[in-house]
Scaffold this motif. Sequence first.
Motif, PDB file in Angstrom:
ATOM      1  N   VAL A 139       1.153   5.626  -1.911  1.00  0.00           N
ATOM      2  CA  VAL A 139       0.633   6.668  -2.796  1.00  0.00           C
ATOM      3  C   VAL A 139       1.808   7.221  -3.595  1.00  0.00           C
ATOM      4  O   VAL A 139       2.757   7.763  -3.018  1.00  0.00           O
ATOM      5  CB  VAL A 139      -0.055   7.799  -2.008  1.00  0.00           C
ATOM      6  CG1 VAL A 139      -0.424   8.951  -2.945  1.00  0.00           C
ATOM      7  CG2 VAL A 139      -1.299   7.278  -1.313  1.00  0.00           C
ATOM      8  N   ILE A 149      -6.607  11.814   0.647  1.00  0.00           N
ATOM      9  CA  ILE A 149      -6.405  10.651  -0.227  1.00  0.00           C
ATOM     10  C   ILE A 149      -5.369   9.703   0.359  1.00  0.00           C
ATOM     11  O   ILE A 149      -5.569   8.482   0.389  1.00  0.00           O
ATOM     12  CB  ILE A 149      -5.975  11.119  -1.632  1.00  0.00           C
ATOM     13  CG1 ILE A 149      -7.105  11.911  -2.297  1.00  0.00           C
ATOM     14  CG2 ILE A 149      -5.583   9.924  -2.499  1.00  0.00           C
ATOM     15  CD1 ILE A 149      -6.700  12.553  -3.614  1.00  0.00           C
ATOM     16  N   ARG A 201       1.656   7.895 -12.201  1.00  0.00           N
ATOM     17  CA  ARG A 201       1.229   6.550 -12.589  1.00  0.00           C
ATOM     18  C   ARG A 201       2.430   5.697 -13.009  1.00  0.00           C
ATOM     19  O   ARG A 201       2.526   4.519 -12.648  1.00  0.00           O
ATOM     20  CB  ARG A 201       0.216   6.627 -13.726  1.00  0.00           C
ATOM     21  CG  ARG A 201      -0.328   5.265 -14.134  1.00  0.00           C
ATOM     22  CD  ARG A 201      -1.409   5.379 -15.188  1.00  0.00           C
ATOM     23  NE  ARG A 201      -1.928   4.061 -15.539  1.00  0.00           N
ATOM     24  CZ  ARG A 201      -2.870   3.415 -14.880  1.00  0.00           C
ATOM     25  NH1 ARG A 201      -3.418   3.980 -13.812  1.00  0.00           N
ATOM     26  NH2 ARG A 201      -3.275   2.216 -15.254  1.00  0.00           N
ATOM     27  N   ARG A 208      -6.564  17.990   0.463  1.00  0.00           N
ATOM     28  CA  ARG A 208      -6.996  16.905  -0.417  1.00  0.00           C
ATOM     29  C   ARG A 208      -5.954  15.791  -0.480  1.00  0.00           C
ATOM     30  O   ARG A 208      -6.297  14.605  -0.524  1.00  0.00           O
ATOM     31  CB  ARG A 208      -7.271  17.464  -1.813  1.00  0.00           C
ATOM     32  CG  ARG A 208      -8.471  18.394  -1.875  1.00  0.00           C
ATOM     33  CD  ARG A 208      -8.659  19.003  -3.256  1.00  0.00           C
ATOM     34  NE  ARG A 208      -8.910  17.983  -4.271  1.00  0.00           N
ATOM     35  CZ  ARG A 208      -9.181  18.256  -5.548  1.00  0.00           C
ATOM     36  NH1 ARG A 208      -9.234  19.531  -5.950  1.00  0.00           N
ATOM     37  NH2 ARG A 208      -9.395  17.293  -6.410  1.00  0.00           N
ATOM     38  N   VAL A 231      -1.408   8.727  -7.331  1.00  0.00           N
ATOM     39  CA  VAL A 231      -1.922   7.401  -7.670  1.00  0.00           C
ATOM     40  C   VAL A 231      -1.875   6.573  -6.393  1.00  0.00           C
ATOM     41  O   VAL A 231      -0.802   6.336  -5.839  1.00  0.00           O
ATOM     42  CB  VAL A 231      -1.089   6.739  -8.786  1.00  0.00           C
ATOM     43  CG1 VAL A 231      -1.579   5.316  -9.026  1.00  0.00           C
ATOM     44  CG2 VAL A 231      -1.173   7.549 -10.070  1.00  0.00           C
ATOM     45  N   LYS A 232      -3.040   6.131  -5.948  1.00  0.00           N
ATOM     46  CA  LYS A 232      -3.142   5.372  -4.705  1.00  0.00           C
ATOM     47  C   LYS A 232      -3.166   3.882  -5.010  1.00  0.00           C
ATOM     48  O   LYS A 232      -3.937   3.421  -5.866  1.00  0.00           O
ATOM     49  CB  LYS A 232      -4.410   5.779  -3.945  1.00  0.00           C
ATOM     50  CG  LYS A 232      -4.536   5.160  -2.560  1.00  0.00           C
ATOM     51  CD  LYS A 232      -5.759   5.707  -1.835  1.00  0.00           C
ATOM     52  CE  LYS A 232      -5.866   5.155  -0.416  1.00  0.00           C
ATOM     53  NZ  LYS A 232      -7.036   5.721   0.299  1.00  0.00           N
ATOM     54  N   VAL A 276      -6.093   1.913  -7.107  1.00  0.00           N
ATOM     55  CA  VAL A 276      -7.508   2.081  -6.762  1.00  0.00           C
ATOM     56  C   VAL A 276      -7.995   3.506  -6.978  1.00  0.00           C
ATOM     57  O   VAL A 276      -9.213   3.736  -7.039  1.00  0.00           O
ATOM     58  CB  VAL A 276      -7.757   1.663  -5.294  1.00  0.00           C
ATOM     59  CG1 VAL A 276      -7.457   0.186  -5.103  1.00  0.00           C
ATOM     60  CG2 VAL A 276      -6.922   2.507  -4.335  1.00  0.00           C
ATOM     61  N   GLU A 277      -7.087   4.474  -7.088  1.00  0.00           N
ATOM     62  CA  GLU A 277      -7.528   5.864  -7.231  1.00  0.00           C
ATOM     63  C   GLU A 277      -6.419   6.683  -7.889  1.00  0.00           C
ATOM     64  O   GLU A 277      -5.234   6.495  -7.594  1.00  0.00           O
ATOM     65  CB  GLU A 277      -7.874   6.459  -5.863  1.00  0.00           C
ATOM     66  CG  GLU A 277      -8.481   7.852  -5.929  1.00  0.00           C
ATOM     67  CD  GLU A 277      -8.891   8.366  -4.560  1.00  0.00           C
ATOM     68  OE1 GLU A 277      -9.376   9.518  -4.481  1.00  0.00           O
ATOM     69  OE2 GLU A 277      -8.718   7.623  -3.570  1.00  0.00           O
ATOM     70  N   GLU A 278      -6.833   7.589  -8.783  1.00  0.00           N
ATOM     71  CA  GLU A 278      -5.911   8.506  -9.443  1.00  0.00           C
ATOM     72  C   GLU A 278      -6.517   9.903  -9.430  1.00  0.00           C
ATOM     73  O   GLU A 278      -7.686  10.082  -9.788  1.00  0.00           O
ATOM     74  CB  GLU A 278      -5.633   8.071 -10.888  1.00  0.00           C
ATOM     75  CG  GLU A 278      -4.954   6.715 -11.011  1.00  0.00           C
ATOM     76  CD  GLU A 278      -4.615   6.369 -12.452  1.00  0.00           C
ATOM     77  OE1 GLU A 278      -3.964   7.205 -13.117  1.00  0.00           O
ATOM     78  OE2 GLU A 278      -5.004   5.285 -12.911  1.00  0.00           O
ATOM     79  N   GLU A 279      -5.722  10.879  -9.023  1.00  0.00           N
ATOM     80  CA  GLU A 279      -6.184  12.261  -8.956  1.00  0.00           C
ATOM     81  C   GLU A 279      -5.067  13.190  -9.416  1.00  0.00           C
ATOM     82  O   GLU A 279      -3.880  12.902  -9.207  1.00  0.00           O
ATOM     83  CB  GLU A 279      -6.597  12.641  -7.528  1.00  0.00           C
ATOM     84  CG  GLU A 279      -7.821  11.915  -7.002  1.00  0.00           C
ATOM     85  CD  GLU A 279      -9.112  12.399  -7.637  1.00  0.00           C
ATOM     86  OE1 GLU A 279      -9.097  13.494  -8.249  1.00  0.00           O
ATOM     87  OE2 GLU A 279     -10.127  11.694  -7.525  1.00  0.00           O
ATOM     88  N   ASP A 281       0.850  -1.190   0.000  1.00  0.00           N
ATOM     89  CA  ASP A 281       0.000   0.000   0.000  1.00  0.00           C
ATOM     90  C   ASP A 281       0.889   1.244   0.000  1.00  0.00           C
ATOM     91  O   ASP A 281       1.790   1.372   0.845  1.00  0.00           O
ATOM     92  CB  ASP A 281      -0.913   0.029   1.235  1.00  0.00           C
ATOM     93  CG  ASP A 281      -1.729  -1.252   1.381  1.00  0.00           C
ATOM     94  OD1 ASP A 281      -2.081  -1.842   0.348  1.00  0.00           O
ATOM     95  OD2 ASP A 281      -1.988  -1.652   2.537  1.00  0.00           O
TER      96      ASP A 281
END
Length: 491
Positions: free
Chosen positions: A10, A86, A160, A82, A30-31, A38-41, A8
């Motif tokens: 980020v 995340i 990423r 933010r 990118v988490k 599971v998540e990209e912001e 796990d």
Amino acid sequence: MPQLDRLDFVAIDFETANQEHASVCQVGLVKVVDGKIVEEEDWLVIPPTGLDAFSPVNVAIHGIRPNRVRRHGIAWQESLRRIRAIAGELPFIAHNSRFDRSVYEAATIASGLAVPVTRWEDTVALSRWHLVLDNYKLPTVAAAVGAGAFSHHDAAADARACAQIALAIAQRERLASVDALWPPKGRRFSPEWADRSNTAKVSELPQPDPQAPADHPMRGHSVVLTGQLDGMTRWEVFEAIAAGGGKPQKNVTLKTTLLVIADQETLPPGNRMLTTQKARKALEYQERGTGIRIIGAREFRSMLAGSVRTTPSGQQPEKSVRPRAASVDNEPGVGATSEPRVTPNRETAPKPRVTPDPAAKTPPEADSKAPLQPESPAATARLAPARQPVGATPSKVSPTFSDNRMTQGPQRRGMTGKVFGWVLLVGASLVGLLWTLPVGVGLIVSFPGVATTLGVVILTLLILAAMAALGYWGVWLIWLRYRRSDRTPRD
């Protein structure tokens, strides 16, 4: 595929508006949870006040323009909130994390906020541990692990690619957590990944089994393993090698005969993409003709099972003839229990030592005390310098470039220099005469007095000296410059 249920993190990347690290203008995250994205912001960030000037150099790199940031960006205070929402307590990873961490902390301090305590890890260091590449820039490492092409210097794409690098190395090396990927300081591998093969000394490794079948494919080999073989720990692989009569090794040496790429079933044509340090070293030894072979996991399993026969030198062995069973008709010593006849190799067998006879005479040409033989007439003629007969007229040698220039001086004169010389000579003479007669005499007549007369005389002398110098320069350009060229060379 290995289970990465504890991996796990980020992945984070920043872009800046100028050379100041606090001038953050874009962030990408990118988490990764349980080894999966599971998540990209990503979003634009308005740099802190006083640091919001965009440098043309930075704009040319990432393409982010100030008007776009003003319309769509948010302040760093909101960006930090933010990011923390995340990431939570997960560690940050970045490619060259020293830069991204400095941006994160500098922007926070410039905004008047406290810097959160966060763990940072670097994929550049991770790549250097596990890959051997020409350089460790983000596009190079991403291509080496198969991450594919991406838009470099876009924060979202860079984050990423960073996450994909960490996941690819974790899968290949079977490192199922961040602590396994980045072990504590001073330790190369984490305890959960390391087994006895990493901690054991060379003398503690399993030794070849002398009872192993003589025709076992592993017998006589010195084997090095890189990567992890599915279904077996490294120590179990070492024990299987030793059980077949082979000798497991930890590093590639000149004695190594077999290198196993355990994480590849079959090798690519030409052994391309073999980027580990052991593989590169084995390829170097192959070029030197050591006979080391590089095989994949499929062929290695076949060798362990005894279905593939390979000689230590890397060549296919000759077909062996099984010995016939002993019978009463056979002669003694012939049969399955007879000792094999050993035929010495002519190339490697020692040659008989010859002792010279003291009474034998040394040939004259080999005797160091023998007098030197005179040279032959032909050799003497080759070494002697050529002589001209007495009274012969010596051959004329063509003049050199300087001689030609000396004899052809009048033809090489430049008209430009002569004209300029005449201008200087005539101009200096006219200026001297005009100043001395009309101007000088006119000043003395108009302003009578000792001081005026003395000043005019001194000024006149200075002007005449300057004009004389200019006149001499003109004379030199007209005549003296080519005086040496007009000479005839002496014999």
